[in-house]
Design a protein around this motif. Structure first.
Motif, PDB file in Angstrom:
ATOM      1  N   VAL A  75       6.618 -38.453   0.574  1.00 27.75           N
ATOM      2  CA  VAL A  75       7.522 -38.990  -0.560  1.00 27.75           C
ATOM      3  C   VAL A  75       8.830 -39.167   0.214  1.00 27.75           C
ATOM      4  O   VAL A  75       9.480 -40.205  -0.364  1.00 27.75           O
ATOM      5  N   GLY A  76       9.079 -38.754   1.384  1.00 35.73           N
ATOM      6  CA  GLY A  76      10.390 -38.940   2.048  1.00 35.73           C
ATOM      7  C   GLY A  76      11.207 -37.760   2.544  1.00 35.73           C
ATOM      8  O   GLY A  76      10.842 -36.597   1.830  1.00 35.73           O
ATOM      9  N   ASN A  77      12.153 -37.718   3.529  1.00 36.26           N
ATOM     10  CA  ASN A  77      12.803 -36.590   3.791  1.00 36.26           C
ATOM     11  C   ASN A  77      13.813 -36.357   2.771  1.00 36.26           C
ATOM     12  O   ASN A  77      14.614 -37.258   2.286  1.00 36.26           O
ATOM     13  N   ASN A  78      14.202 -35.005   2.905  1.00 35.23           N
ATOM     14  CA  ASN A  78      15.421 -34.561   1.775  1.00 35.23           C
ATOM     15  C   ASN A  78      15.027 -35.086   0.400  1.00 35.23           C
ATOM     16  O   ASN A  78      15.915 -35.579  -0.280  1.00 35.23           O
TER      17      ASN A  78
ATOM     18  N   LYS B 150      19.617 -25.998 -10.496  1.00 33.44           N
ATOM     19  CA  LYS B 150      19.500 -25.704  -9.019  1.00 33.44           C
ATOM     20  C   LYS B 150      19.073 -27.008  -8.520  1.00 33.44           C
ATOM     21  O   LYS B 150      17.662 -27.309  -8.793  1.00 33.44           O
ATOM     22  N   VAL B 151      19.430 -27.716  -7.380  1.00 32.76           N
ATOM     23  CA  VAL B 151      18.881 -28.630  -6.884  1.00 32.76           C
ATOM     24  C   VAL B 151      18.402 -28.075  -5.146  1.00 32.76           C
ATOM     25  O   VAL B 151      18.875 -27.391  -4.468  1.00 32.76           O
ATOM     26  N   TYR B 152      17.069 -28.575  -4.959  1.00 28.30           N
ATOM     27  CA  TYR B 152      16.321 -28.244  -3.723  1.00 28.30           C
ATOM     28  C   TYR B 152      16.276 -29.517  -2.785  1.00 28.30           C
ATOM     29  O   TYR B 152      15.726 -30.575  -3.384  1.00 28.30           O
TER      30      TYR B 152
ATOM     31  N   ASN C 206      27.103 -29.697  -6.085  1.00 29.72           N
ATOM     32  CA  ASN C 206      25.952 -28.986  -6.539  1.00 29.72           C
ATOM     33  C   ASN C 206      24.579 -29.937  -5.849  1.00 29.72           C
ATOM     34  O   ASN C 206      23.621 -29.435  -6.377  1.00 29.72           O
ATOM     35  N   GLN C 207      25.186 -30.467  -4.672  1.00 22.77           N
ATOM     36  CA  GLN C 207      24.067 -31.148  -3.886  1.00 22.77           C
ATOM     37  C   GLN C 207      23.874 -30.241  -2.458  1.00 22.77           C
ATOM     38  O   GLN C 207      24.938 -29.948  -2.012  1.00 22.77           O
ATOM     39  N   PRO C 208      22.514 -29.769  -2.132  1.00 22.03           N
ATOM     40  CA  PRO C 208      22.538 -29.300  -1.083  1.00 22.03           C
ATOM     41  C   PRO C 208      22.633 -29.778   0.019  1.00 22.03           C
ATOM     42  O   PRO C 208      22.600 -31.071   0.174  1.00 22.03           O
TER      43      PRO C 208
END
Length: 795
Positions: free
Chosen positions: A100-103, A111-113, A646-648
């Motif tokens: 799918v891709g990194n990160n 919550k964002v992972y 709110n972005q990891p």
């Protein structure tokens, strides 16, 4: 009779406690080390064994041959799987996979992972591969678009102890992914590493035809179909579907079939080096045999060295009616008792002492119960046979062959072959040990070479921050402006890739002396700050400039690119990126030539590479002053929260990530070093026993020499010179053999490698001499300091 033989063997074992303990120590250490190595070897050989249909699963690999280049990819074209299933009845099923891709951003509630290990897969995945399901139906879980199957650990991370089935997860595009299954976490013995599978048909327009290579294709052959049968038909696929596209460009494509179980140890395609390696399996297997052989040699040497003590016993038994075969059984029984005792001690030691540190060293998860797998039980039986029976057979035949009349009259004489044989065995022991020391030094020289070789770019003090999606990359200038206020940050850049990562390859027309010729071009996009940030040297021309609009059509190539194209004057040369002679043409113009640098690991050769200009790209490179790691990371994290709330935040150091591909070799080198040390230790145990018995046999000679005026130095020299001569012979044999073996290993395993220096052999010799001084010298010093009166008084 058997009971009497065993009882006598046990009594003889416990009667001479020093001899027995010395043998027990050597045998126990060798069995412990051998079993741990066998665990490791068995694990490496067990990759993909948990798949029930593994013997019928194959991966299709694409091999390319241009006029001046050759390479292999694990990727294939999107239509391949469907087409060959339709054309060839030998194929039961196929599945296509793609990262799918990194990160990749996944959102649950608010919550964002960031996830790196998600894979797109066809709905047929679970028809081919075997996984244990906790929730969901393997037959249908990937049928619908926007379906996702999670591993247990990822499901627990997102939903805790609640059932995950039917819940939704939002991806970076705002699409809802429905959880349709939860599977057991993947075991360690698989080359595939994912935490979630997303249905491939979630992508509405799966782009690319027979000219695009970006999906991994696995096939499942029908039962009773031999792989060679289908492999012979792959050229037909090339002729029918691939050649019409590539033949006109002078590119030859071939398909190869890789058995699923062979990928970990045998695959050498681009990007897969640094995983498993069958060469290490051979090496570690040889080490196991060496350690057991040295332990068996110890037993032979010590048993024959103390033969004078057992001679009278043998004579009396023969006079009383014992047959030779009965004595042989007795002596082999003693050997087996020692070996079985050592095995029990070894198993207990592995369970309570050594297993956990060994797991930490190898990054594996071995359990005591793993020792009872069929393959390892067979290995234990083989060890008992080698150590207990073969190791005890020579002493048994040697001791049982004494003539009772001679030994009972006190005229015991060593067999004419016993002393030379012991010397030969000592030479063999230390030749093996020294060879392993030399090999260890060369292995560490190679690892040091990999870590310290000039890569052509500055890898230190660079933090890489990947963006999760393009919308984040669009705010790169805001991030850069905020961070530029930090005086600890030297420079920043963004790029489509980063050293240690791959890059795309396109077939493009390039200007040459013969007009435009089609070549495979390795490239990725970078901004104007990338070359200065990584300190890549420019040999000709100039760097990109943001202020020049024409640089949107500029390209910088490396020296290998220039050499490949045979350009005398590279500046101004063109690469055609669209159109042809009859249509509107778009060119990229070469504005600079950079020094070759290692974009990929040192397992792979340098390749021609081109930089295209780009902006707002997914990998940010931040160069900072030495010693400012913590303050810079803290500042970047604070700015990140401000620009991307709110972005990891995720980051890694460029040098650490680049060297990750060498971690497997480093771990194996530590294992090899440990067991090299154990081998020399086992050899020294035997040497200690031989030195002790040698000193004991020369007790009277030492006493007489001291009475006649010999000093301690003379006595020590008398007792050690023979051993040093044997060690130097062993050093010569080991050096010659190891040079050829390690030279082949370096040439076969590494594209770039160190040279074998004479110092490796010198250091190994010094280490061997040091251990001989410690072991033999200790016994010689004790003997030299004994009172000669005590020695001469005994008769």
């Amino acid at each position: 009779m058997l009971k009497n033989i065993l009882k006598t063997a046990w009594r003889n074992t416990i009667r001479d406690k020093g001899y027995s303990l010395l043998n027990l120590l050597g045998l126990s250490v060798s069995i412990i080390a051998s079993l741990l190595l066998v665990l490791y070897i068995n694990h490496e050989l067990s990759y993909e064994n948990f798949h029930e249909k593994r013997d019928r699963i194959f991966r299709i690999v694409s091999h390319f041959q241009e006029r001046d280049d050759e390479f292999s990819w694990t990727s294939t074209q999107p239509p391949l799987g469907k087409q060959i299933k339709a054309d060839y009845p030998e194929i039961e099923e196929y599945v296509r996979l793609n990262g799918v891709g990194n990160n990749t951003k996944l959102k649950i509630a608010d919550k964002v992972y960031n996830e790196d290990d998600l894979i797109l897969a066809d709905s047929t995945y679970f028809d081919i591969f075997t996984h244990t399901f906790y929730e969901g139906d393997p037959a249908s879980c990937l049928d619908e678009p926007n379906s996702i199957v999670l591993t247990k650990s990822l499901a627990d991370k997102y939903f805790g102890n609640e059932p995950a089935l039917g819940k939704t997860i939002e991806d970076s595009d705002g699409e809802s992914l429905k959880v349709t299954g939860v599977i057991e976490d993947l075991p360690r013995n698989t080359h595939m590493d994912f935490t979630g599978l997303v249905s491939l048909n979630s992508i509405e327009n799966l782009g690319g035809g027979w000219g695009s290579f970006y999906l991994r294709t696995f096939i499942l052959l029908k039962e009773n179909v031999k792989s060679e049968t289908f492999k012979s038909k792959l050229p037909e696929v090339i002729v029918n579907y691939v050649d019409p596209i590539f033949e006109q460009y002078g590119v030859k494509v071939e398909y190869e079939m890789q058995a699923l179980s062979s990928i970990h140890l045998f695959s050498n395609t681009d990007g897969e080096q640094g995983g498993g390696n069958i060469a290490y399996i051979y090496i570690f297997s040889i080490v196991v045999v060496f350690m057991l052989a040295i332990a068996a040699i110890n037993y032979m040497n010590l048993a024959t060295a103390r033969s004078e003590r057992r001679a009278r016993e043998v004579g009396i038994r023969k006079v009383l009616g014992s047959y030779k075969w009965m004595l042989i059984i007795q002596f082999i029984s003693e050997s087996l008792i020692l070996t079985l005792s050592a095995l029990i001690i070894s198993l207990a030691s592995i369970e309570f002492i050594f297993l956990r540190p060994f797991n930490a060293m190898t990054s594996r998860e071995f359990y005591f119960s793993d020792l009872f797998q069929t393959e390892i039980v067979l290995s234990i039986i083989a060890m008992l046979f080698l150590l207990g029976i073969l190791g005890g057979s020579y002493p048994a035949f040697y001791l049982s062959g004494f003539k009772p009349v001679k030994v009972l009259k006190g005229r015991f004489v060593h067999g004419k072959n016993s002393v030379p044989l012991r010397k030969i065995l000592v030479v063999v022991q230390f030749a093996i040990s020294i060879a392993m020391i030399i090999s260890t030094i060369i292995v560490f020289d190679q690892l040091s070479f990999l870590r310290n070789k000039d890569l052509g770019f500055a890898k230190d003090q660079i933090l890489v921050v990947p963006f999760g999606d393009q919308s984040m990359a669009e705010k790169y200038d805001i991030l850069k402006n905020e961070l530029s206020q930090n005086s600890d940050i030297i420079s920043m850049s963004c790029a489509m890739s980063s050293p240690g990562r791959g890059y795309p390859k396109n077939l493009l027309p390039i200007e040459s002396k013969d007009g435009f010729v089609e070549k495979g071009v390795n490239f990725y996009r970078v901004d104007q700050d990338y070359i200065p940030t990584l300190e890549i040297e420019l040999l000709q021309g100039r760097n990109f400039s943001k202020d020049l609009a024409s640089d949107s059509n500029a390209v910088i190539v490396n020296q290998l690119f220039v050499d490949r194209m045979d350009w005398d004057e590279p500046i101004g040369k063109r690469i055609r990126v669209s159109g042809d002679d009859d249509e509107q043409v778009e060119y990229l113009y070469v504005i600079g030539v950079m020094e070759d640098f290692h974009q990929l690991s040192l397992y792979q050769e340098l390749e021609p590479l081109a930089f295209f200009y780009g902006e707002n790209l997914p990998f940010v490179h931040i160069k900072f002053h030495p010693g400012k790691v913590e303050s810079v990371q803290k500042n970047i994290s604070e700015v990140w929260e401000k620009v991307y709330p709110n972005q990891p935040f995720d980051s890694y150091f460029l040098d650490q990530r680049f060297f990750e591909s060498y971690e497997a070799d480093e771990k194996r080198s530590k294992v090899f070093t440990l067991f090299s040390g154990i081998t020399i230790f086992i050899a020294c145990i035997g040497l200690l026993g031989l030195a002790s018995y040698s000193a004991e046999q020369k007790t009277k000679e030492i006493g007489i020499r001291k009475v006649l005026g010999a000093n301690e130095r003379n006595i020590i020299f008398l007792l050690t010179k023979e051993f040093f001569i044997l060690i130097f012979i062993a050093l010569g044999i080991a050096s010659l053999a190891t040079y050829f073996l390690m030279d082949n290993w370096l040439n076969d395993s590494f594209v770039y490698h160190t040279t074998i220096h004479p110092k490796s052999f010198l250091y190994a010799g010094l280490i061997a001499v040091f251990f001989v001084l410690i072991t033999v010298g200790f016994q010689a010093f004790r003997a030299a300091n004994n009172n000669p009166v005590d020695a001469l008084r005994t008769e």
